[in-house]
Design a protein around this motif. Structure first.
Motif, PDB file in Angstrom:
ATOM      1  N   LEU A  42       0.823  -1.214   0.000  1.00  0.00           N
ATOM      2  CA  LEU A  42       0.000   0.000   0.000  1.00  0.00           C
ATOM      3  C   LEU A  42       0.856   1.261   0.000  1.00  0.00           C
ATOM      4  O   LEU A  42       0.561   2.228  -0.699  1.00  0.00           O
ATOM      5  N   ILE A  43       1.927   1.244   0.782  1.00  0.00           N
ATOM      6  CA  ILE A  43       2.816   2.401   0.839  1.00  0.00           C
ATOM      7  C   ILE A  43       3.500   2.603  -0.513  1.00  0.00           C
ATOM      8  O   ILE A  43       3.582   3.719  -1.024  1.00  0.00           O
ATOM      9  N   SER A  44       3.969   1.515  -1.114  1.00  0.00           N
ATOM     10  CA  SER A  44       4.623   1.615  -2.426  1.00  0.00           C
ATOM     11  C   SER A  44       3.676   2.186  -3.469  1.00  0.00           C
ATOM     12  O   SER A  44       4.061   3.030  -4.275  1.00  0.00           O
ATOM     13  N   ALA A  45       2.431   1.734  -3.447  1.00  0.00           N
ATOM     14  CA  ALA A  45       1.453   2.219  -4.420  1.00  0.00           C
ATOM     15  C   ALA A  45       1.145   3.701  -4.216  1.00  0.00           C
ATOM     16  O   ALA A  45       0.828   4.411  -5.169  1.00  0.00           O
ATOM     17  N   SER A  46       1.258   4.178  -2.981  1.00  0.00           N
ATOM     18  CA  SER A  46       0.910   5.574  -2.699  1.00  0.00           C
ATOM     19  C   SER A  46       2.016   6.551  -3.107  1.00  0.00           C
ATOM     20  O   SER A  46       1.774   7.743  -3.223  1.00  0.00           O
ATOM     21  N   CYS A  47       3.235   6.052  -3.324  1.00  0.00           N
ATOM     22  CA  CYS A  47       4.370   6.914  -3.675  1.00  0.00           C
ATOM     23  C   CYS A  47       5.164   6.300  -4.817  1.00  0.00           C
ATOM     24  O   CYS A  47       6.305   5.850  -4.631  1.00  0.00           O
ATOM     25  N   PRO A  48       4.593   6.297  -6.018  1.00  0.00           N
ATOM     26  CA  PRO A  48       5.286   5.639  -7.131  1.00  0.00           C
ATOM     27  C   PRO A  48       6.594   6.306  -7.536  1.00  0.00           C
ATOM     28  O   PRO A  48       7.453   5.675  -8.137  1.00  0.00           O
ATOM     29  N   GLY A  49       6.807   7.559  -7.186  1.00  0.00           N
ATOM     30  CA  GLY A  49       8.023   8.253  -7.581  1.00  0.00           C
ATOM     31  C   GLY A  49       9.202   8.033  -6.652  1.00  0.00           C
ATOM     32  O   GLY A  49      10.306   8.466  -6.936  1.00  0.00           O
ATOM     33  N   ALA A  50       8.974   7.349  -5.541  1.00  0.00           N
ATOM     34  CA  ALA A  50      10.042   7.114  -4.571  1.00  0.00           C
ATOM     35  C   ALA A  50      10.608   5.712  -4.723  1.00  0.00           C
ATOM     36  O   ALA A  50       9.958   4.820  -5.274  1.00  0.00           O
ATOM     37  N   GLU A  51      11.809   5.528  -4.222  1.00  0.00           N
ATOM     38  CA  GLU A  51      12.367   4.179  -4.123  1.00  0.00           C
ATOM     39  C   GLU A  51      11.745   3.530  -2.888  1.00  0.00           C
ATOM     40  O   GLU A  51      11.401   4.222  -1.917  1.00  0.00           O
ATOM     41  N   HIS A  52      11.641   2.208  -2.930  1.00  0.00           N
ATOM     42  CA  HIS A  52      11.033   1.485  -1.805  1.00  0.00           C
ATOM     43  C   HIS A  52      11.911   0.313  -1.419  1.00  0.00           C
ATOM     44  O   HIS A  52      12.485  -0.353  -2.279  1.00  0.00           O
ATOM     45  N   LEU A  53      11.997   0.078  -0.116  1.00  0.00           N
ATOM     46  CA  LEU A  53      12.697  -1.086   0.397  1.00  0.00           C
ATOM     47  C   LEU A  53      11.732  -1.846   1.283  1.00  0.00           C
ATOM     48  O   LEU A  53      11.269  -1.310   2.303  1.00  0.00           O
ATOM     49  N   HIS A  54      11.391  -3.062   0.865  1.00  0.00           N
ATOM     50  CA  HIS A  54      10.561  -3.918   1.705  1.00  0.00           C
ATOM     51  C   HIS A  54      11.488  -4.597   2.692  1.00  0.00           C
ATOM     52  O   HIS A  54      12.431  -5.286   2.296  1.00  0.00           O
ATOM     53  N   ALA A  55      11.240  -4.382   3.969  1.00  0.00           N
ATOM     54  CA  ALA A  55      12.103  -4.906   5.023  1.00  0.00           C
ATOM     55  C   ALA A  55      11.291  -5.836   5.917  1.00  0.00           C
ATOM     56  O   ALA A  55      10.869  -5.435   7.010  1.00  0.00           O
TER      57      ALA A  55
END
Length: 191
Positions: A57-70
């Protein structure tokens, strides 16, 4: 070039006291985490969000940012999430670090932190807060072993800079969020 400096948003907590994901709290129709990443990007930082439970959900809300699933990061301390992020990043110029549960930093606060490393902002109330700017050396120390006591321990002797905005408030409960939201509206969505 600033794009080489990551702006790390720590959003891996359980949000138990809040009762819902803090990163996705709606602020003027947008998720709180989006306010953070947008302001970081506008200031020239490279936004990276570290998340766990609500990663999709967080990744979908900020498509322009890099994401790290931890996975599992929500069971540890914020320093553990930060360490996981730093293990994936090159940080020759250090990084900017902040938890998701703070007011979106103003351009003035980000500008004050930009040219320095191992720097902690101090608001008009005299309290230290976030975001903080950490050096390449501090990044390396965290990669080697997260300090007992977290980032605060590492930055105990760090320089400070005075800013004209509160930097010490966080949102842990629905009540603290409601107070912030009301103040945000009264200020016209800034500060």
């Amino acid at each position: 070039m600033l794009a080489n400096i990551p702006g790390i948003v720590l959003a891996a907590g359980h949000s138990r006291r809040m009762g819902r994901c803090k990163a996705l709290l709606p602020l003027q129709g947008r998720p709180l985490v989006m306010w953070h990443t947008d302001r970081l990007a506008r200031a020239g930082f490279r936004p990276l969000i570290v998340s766990d439970t609500d990663h999709a959900l967080i990744s979908a809300s900020c498509p322009g940012a890099e994401h790290l699933h931890a996975p599992g990061a929500s069971d540890g301390q914020p320093i553990d999430s930060l360490r996981r992020a730093l293990l994936t990043l090159a940080t020759p110029r250090g990084a900017l670090v902040m938890p998701v549960d703070i007011a979106p930093p103003t351009p003035e606060v980000l500008e004050a932190l930009l040219p320095h490393a191992d720097l902690v902002p101090v608001g008009p109330d005299g309290l230290k807060g976030h975001p903080v700017r950490i050096s390449a050396h501090t990044c390396d120390a965290i990669r080697a072993a997260p300090p007992l006591g977290g980032l605060r321990t590492l930055l105990r002797g760090a320089s400070t800079c005075l800013v004209n905005h509160s930097v010490s408030r966080d949102f842990d409960t629905p009540q603290s969020w409601a107070v912030f939201e009301d103040e945000w509206r009264k200020r016209g969505g800034g500060g």
